[in-house]
Scaffold this active site. Structure first.
Site, PDB file in Angstrom:
ATOM      1  N   SER A 126       1.723 -10.145  -0.828  1.00 62.46           N
ATOM      2  CA  SER A 126       1.220  -8.155  -0.834  1.00 62.46           C
ATOM      3  C   SER A 126       1.479  -7.806   0.802  1.00 62.46           C
ATOM      4  O   SER A 126       1.281  -6.141   0.392  1.00 62.46           O
ATOM      5  CB  SER A 126      -0.709  -8.206  -1.363  1.00 62.46           C
ATOM      6  OG  SER A 126      -0.658  -9.154  -0.096  1.00 62.46           O
ATOM      7  N   GLU A 147      -9.945   5.727   2.704  1.00 55.66           N
ATOM      8  CA  GLU A 147     -10.816   4.934   2.838  1.00 55.66           C
ATOM      9  C   GLU A 147      -9.569   3.861   3.650  1.00 55.66           C
ATOM     10  O   GLU A 147      -8.553   3.499   2.786  1.00 55.66           O
ATOM     11  CB  GLU A 147     -11.789   4.187   2.167  1.00 55.66           C
ATOM     12  CG  GLU A 147     -11.228   2.509   0.743  1.00 55.66           C
ATOM     13  CD  GLU A 147     -10.164   3.234   0.140  1.00 55.66           C
ATOM     14  OE1 GLU A 147      -9.178   2.522  -0.118  1.00 55.66           O
ATOM     15  OE2 GLU A 147      -9.714   4.526   0.158  1.00 55.66           O
ATOM     16  N   LYS A 156       0.592  -1.553   0.233  1.00 56.92           N
ATOM     17  CA  LYS A 156      -0.145  -0.108  -0.262  1.00 56.92           C
ATOM     18  C   LYS A 156       0.999   0.917   0.043  1.00 56.92           C
ATOM     19  O   LYS A 156       0.141   1.937  -0.545  1.00 56.92           O
ATOM     20  CB  LYS A 156      -1.339   0.211   1.412  1.00 56.92           C
ATOM     21  CG  LYS A 156      -1.975  -1.310   1.152  1.00 56.92           C
ATOM     22  CD  LYS A 156      -3.075  -0.713  -0.524  1.00 56.92           C
ATOM     23  CE  LYS A 156      -3.784  -1.487   0.160  1.00 56.92           C
ATOM     24  NZ  LYS A 156      -5.174  -1.607  -1.393  1.00 56.92           N
TER      25      LYS A 156
END
Length: 718
Positions: free
Chosen positions: A691, A424, A402
C-alpha cells in the site's frame, strides 16, 4: 415524559420560555455534580440536561470536550450518571432531567436496561445527538413504552422531509440547533433563527421547541425566548463552573442561572413538587392549573414507521446501501445529515456518468496508474510456499494508494462547487495525497494530524506544507489518527457550505465507506485483470494490511464474489492483542459506534473508546470500515494481527530480499502473507497489496530497533 410536558405547559401559562440547562456529569468532580444540579434548579432552571461523557464527542465544542475529558478521568460511567440523578432526587430535585449524550455508551449499557434503570432513577428522557432517524424511531418507541421522552434535534440545514420525520417523533419538545457547528457560546445569534423556528412550528403539531447553541447572556435568553418555547444553555454553564473557585461551583452556577432567568428559584405556586412526578408516574395535582397538556395522541399520528416509508418517496431514500448487514449507517449530528445526502446524490450521479470516469482516468498518467504487479521471487523462495506477488501501490504518485481516493473525491468536491478541502491523516500519506490534488486543482487544503503522528511522521508533515497545505496538530486524546478524525468532523460541520471533507479511509458515516471503496477498487480490479494476463487465473489469496481499511476494501471488494479467492486482512497487533497496547479492532474489538458508523471498535465495558498503539501511525485507529466488519461476521474474509516485532520482520524481509522498503502499514500485510504462503502449495498465488513506500518510516524503525531488534534477531548498527 409527562413531567417535561407539564413543565412547558406551566411556562406557557407564566408567559415565559422554559429554561433548559446542561451540565456534564462528573465535571468538575463526581461529588460536585449533585450540588450543581440543585443549584441549576435553584437558579431558575426548569429542565436539566445531564451530559453522559463520551471519549469522542464530535458534536461538541472545546468547552464541553474538556468537561467530557475531565469527567472520564474521574471514571464517570452511565451507571454513575443514574446514581447522580437518584441522589439529586433524594435531596429534593424536582426539575425534569434528560440524559444527553452519544449512542455508543447506550448501546454498551443496553437500551432496554437503560430505559428501565433510568425510569427507576428519576430520569425523564433522553437526547441522543448522533442517532439516525430509523434508529431514533425505534429508540423513541422503547422510551415511550417506559414512560420516558425522546427529544429529537433539528438543525438549520435540516431538509423539509427530515424535519417532518423528526417533528413526528417528538413527544415533549424539539431541540432546535440555532446554528451550524459544534456547541459553544458565541457573541451573536443566527439571524435566520426566526425562519428556522417558523419551519419547525409548521410541522411540530404544537410540540414546543427549545433553542440551543450559542446562547449565553440574558439578552440572548430574552431574544430567543420571544420566538421559542424554550431556551437551552450549556457551554457557558460549563465555563462558569470552570471559572469558579474550588468548592464554589454550585454557588456560581446558581448566581449565573438567576441572572439569566430573572428568577430567584423560589417555587412557583403552580409548580408540582412531588417525587412521584419526578419518577414519571404523576397524575396532575388538583391545585395546579395549566393551560393544557400535550399527549401522545397529539403527536403520534399514523404509524411512525409508515411515515418513514412515505418519506422514502420524498427525497429521503438513499440509493446506495447505507449498511453492510448490521454495520454502517449515519450516526452523526443532525447538522451533518443533509450535507451527507448532498454528497451521496452527487456521488450517485458521478458514478453513473461515463464522463466522470473519463475525467478520473485522464489523470492516470499523473497518478502513476495502472499500477505494477510482479512476482517477489526471492521472498517467495524464502517462504518456500505459494508465489508471492506485489501489487505496487507504493509506486503511485505521492507513494501510496491514497491518491486513488483523494483525486476521486476532489473531483466530487468540484462537482459540489466546494473549493476548500479538509482531511485527517495518521501516517501522513493521505495528507500528502490530499494536499497534492489540492495543489493540482487550486483548492485550499487543511490537514488535521495527531500531535504524536506529527512527531512520528515529520517528513510527511514537511511534504504537506511544501505542497501549500495547512497542518493542524491535534493535542487532544491520544494525539493520533482517531483524534484527527474527531477534529476534522468538528471543523467540517462548521463550514459545510464551502468545504468538503475527504475522508482517507473506508470509515465514517454513509456514503463515505462506499465512496472510498469505489475509488480504491481500482487496486483489486487491476489485480484481477493482471493476474489473468500473467497466470491465466485468479489469485488464490489476496492480502492487505487493515487500519481503517481503505487499501484492504479496495483490494478485497472486486474479489468478494469469487469464493475461490481467500481474503486475509492483517491488523496492527502492537505489543500483542492480549495486552492493552494494540490496534487490532477486528481481532480484539466489539461492536459499537464511532465516528458516525456502526462497526467493530476498541472500547471498554462502558462504551468508551480505548487508546490504541501501533508502530505504524496509519494503523493506529480504534475502528474499522463497516464492510470489513460485515465480511468478518460472514467469514468472507479472515483477519489476523501482526505485532510490532512481526511487522518489522516483514519490513526487513522485503527490504533485504526484494530491494523494496515498504511502509510499516504494508509490512504488517507482508508478514501475514509470508505466514500464509508457508501453508500453501508452490503453484498457488498470493497477491500482497503493497500500500505504500517506507521512506516516511525509516526513522521510526531506527528508533524501535534497539527495543524490538533483539526480539527478531535484527542488529542494524550504523
Amino acid at each position: 415524559m409527562e413531567g417535561i410536558k407539564k413543565t412547558f405547559a406551566r411556562c406557557k401559562r407564566d408567559e415565559r420560555p422554559a429554561f433548559v440547562t446542561y451540565v456534564t456529569a462528573g465535571y468538575p468532580s463526581v461529588a460536585a455534580t449533585v450540588p450543581i444540579m440543585l443549584a441549576l434548579e435553584a437558579g431558575g432552571a426548569d429542565i436539566i440536561e445531564l451530559g453522559v461523557p463520551f471519549t469522542d464527542p464530535i458534536a461538541d465544542g472545546p468547552t464541553i470536550q474538556t468537561a467530557n475529558t475531565i469527567a472520564l478521568k474521574n471514571k464517570v460511567t452511565t451507571s454513575m450518571c443514574l446514581q447522580m440523578v437518584r441522589d439529586a432526587r433524594a435531596k429534593g430535585l424536582k426539575a425534569p432531567v434528560l440524559l444527553m449524550g452519544y449512542y455508543n455508551p447506550v448501546l454498551s449499557y443496553g437500551e432496554d436496561r437503560l430505559i428501565k434503570d433510568s425510569r427507576e432513577a428519576g430520569v425523564n428522557g433522553f437526547i441522543m445527538v448522533d442517532l439516525p432517524p430509523e434508529e431514533a424511531v425505534k429508540f423513541r418507541n422503547h422510551c415511550k413504552s417506559g414512560g420516558l421522552s425522546y427529544v429529537p434535534l433539528i438543525a438549520p440545514a435540516t431538509s423539509e422531509a427530515r424535519m417532518k420525520l423528526l417533528c413526528s417523533i417528538a413527544d415533549s419538545f424539539i431541540y432546535v440547533v440555532s446554528r451550524m457547528g459544534v456547541t459553544g457560546a458565541t457573541g451573536t445569534l443566527n439571524t435566520g433563527l426566526p425562519d428556522l423556528l417558523k419551519r419547525v412550528h409548521l410541522w411540530s403539531n404544537n410540540v414546543p421547541a427549545a433553542v440551543g447553541f450559542g446562547v449565553s447572556t440574558r439578552d440572548h435568553f430574552l431574544s430567543v425566548g420571544s420566538i421559542a418555547e424554550g431556551v437551552v444553555i450549556g457551554s457557558h454553564i460549563i465555563t462558569t463552573i470552570a471559572e469558579a473557585a474550588e468548592g464554589q461551583e454550585a454557588q456560581a452556577v446558581q448566581k449565573y442561572c438567576s441572572e439569566i432567568s430573572g428568577r430567584t428559584g423560589e417555587p412557583s405556586t403552580t409548580r408540582e413538587v412531588g417525587m412521584i412526578e419526578a419518577l414519571n408516574e404523576a397524575r396532575e395535582p388538583e391545585n395546579v392549573q395549566v393551560d393544557g397538556v400535550i399527549t401522545d395522541k397529539d403527536t403520534d399520528g399514523p404509524g411512525l414507521v409508515d411515515q418513514i416509508e412515505a418519506l422514502n418517496t420524498d427525497g429521503f431514500n438513499p440509493s446506495l446501501p447505507a449498511r453492510f448487514g448490521e454495520f454502517g449507517g449515519q450516526y452523526v449530528p443532525e447538522s451533518l445529515m443533509d450535507c451527507l445526502t448532498e454528497l451521496e446524490d452527487c456521488f450517485n450521479k458521478a458514478k453513473d456518468d461515463p464522463e466522470f470516469w473519463k475525467e478520473y482516468q485522464s489523470y492516470y498518467p499523473y497518478m502513476g496508474r495502472p499500477g505494477q504487479l510482479h512476482l517477489a521471487e526471492r521472498l517467495t523462495e524464502h517462504c518456500g510456499g505459494a508465489n508471492l506477488w506485489l501489487k505496487r501501490e507504493d509506486l503511485n504518485h505521492t507513494g501510496s494508494h491514497k491518491i486513488n481516493n483523494a483525486l476521486g473525491q476532489a473531483l466530487l468536491a468540484r462537482r459540489l462547487g466546494k473549493n476548500e478541502i479538509i482531511a485527517e491523516t495518521g501516517a501522513g500519506q493521505h495528507g500528502v495525497a490530499t494536499a497534492t490534488v489540492c495543489a493540482k486543482f487550486g483548492m485550499k487544503c487543511t490537514i488535521f494530524m495527531g500531535a504524536e503522528d506529527v512527531r512520528r511522521q515529520a517528513l510527511n508533515v514537511f511534504r504537506i506544507k511544501l505542497l501549500g497545505a495547512q497542518v493542524i496538530a491535534v493535542e487532544s486524546g491520544t494525539k493520533t489518527l482517531r483524534d484527527s478524525v474527531n477534529e476534522a468532523l468538528r471543523s467540517w460541520v462548521t463550514n459545510l457550505s464551502t468545504t468538503h471533507y475527504i475522508i482517507g479511509s473506508a470509515i465514517g458515516p454513509h456514503p463515505f465507506p462506499t465512496i472510498v471503496r469505489t475509488f480504491q477498487s481500482v487496486i483489486g480490479n487491476e489485480t484481477k485483470m493482471q493476474m489473468q494476463q500473467k497466470r491465466g487465473k485468479l489469485p488464490d489469496a489476496v492480502v492487505a494490511c487493515v487500519g481503517g481499511g481503505s487499501n484492504a476494501v479496495g483490494m478485497f471488494y472486486p474479489f468478494s464474489n469469487d469464493p475461490s479467492v481467500k481474503l486475509l486482512g492483517v491488523e496492527a497487533g502492537g505489543d500483542g492483542v492480549h495486552t492493552a497496547k494494540h490496534s487490532a479492532t477486528l481481532t480484539g474489538g466489539t461492536k459499537g459506534v464511532l465516528h458516525g458508523v456502526r462497526t467493530y471498535v476498541l472500547q471498554n465495558e462502558h462504551g468508551q473508546i480505548t487508546d490504541t498503539h501501533s508502530i505504524s501511525a496509519g494503523l493506529d485507529y480504534p475502528g474499522v470500515g463497516p464492510e470489513l466488519s460485515s465480511w468478518k461476521d460472514s467469514e468472507r474474509a479472515k483477519f489476523i494481527a501482526a505485532t510490532d516485532a512481526e511487522a518489522l520482520i516483514g519490513f526487513r524481509m522485503l527490504s533485504q530480499l526484494e530491494g523494496i522498503i515498504p511502509a510499516l502499514e504494508s509490512a504488517h500485510g507482508i508478514y501475514g502473507a509470508m505466514e500464509l504462503a508457508k501453508t500453501m502449495k508452490k503453484d498457488e498465488d498470493i497477491v500482497i497489496c503493497l500500500s505504500g513506500r517506507g521512506d516516511k518510516d525509516v526513522q521510526s524503525v531506527a528508533d524501535e530497533l534497539p527495543n524490538l531488534g533483539p526480539q527478531i534477531g535484527w542488529d542494524l548498527r550504523f
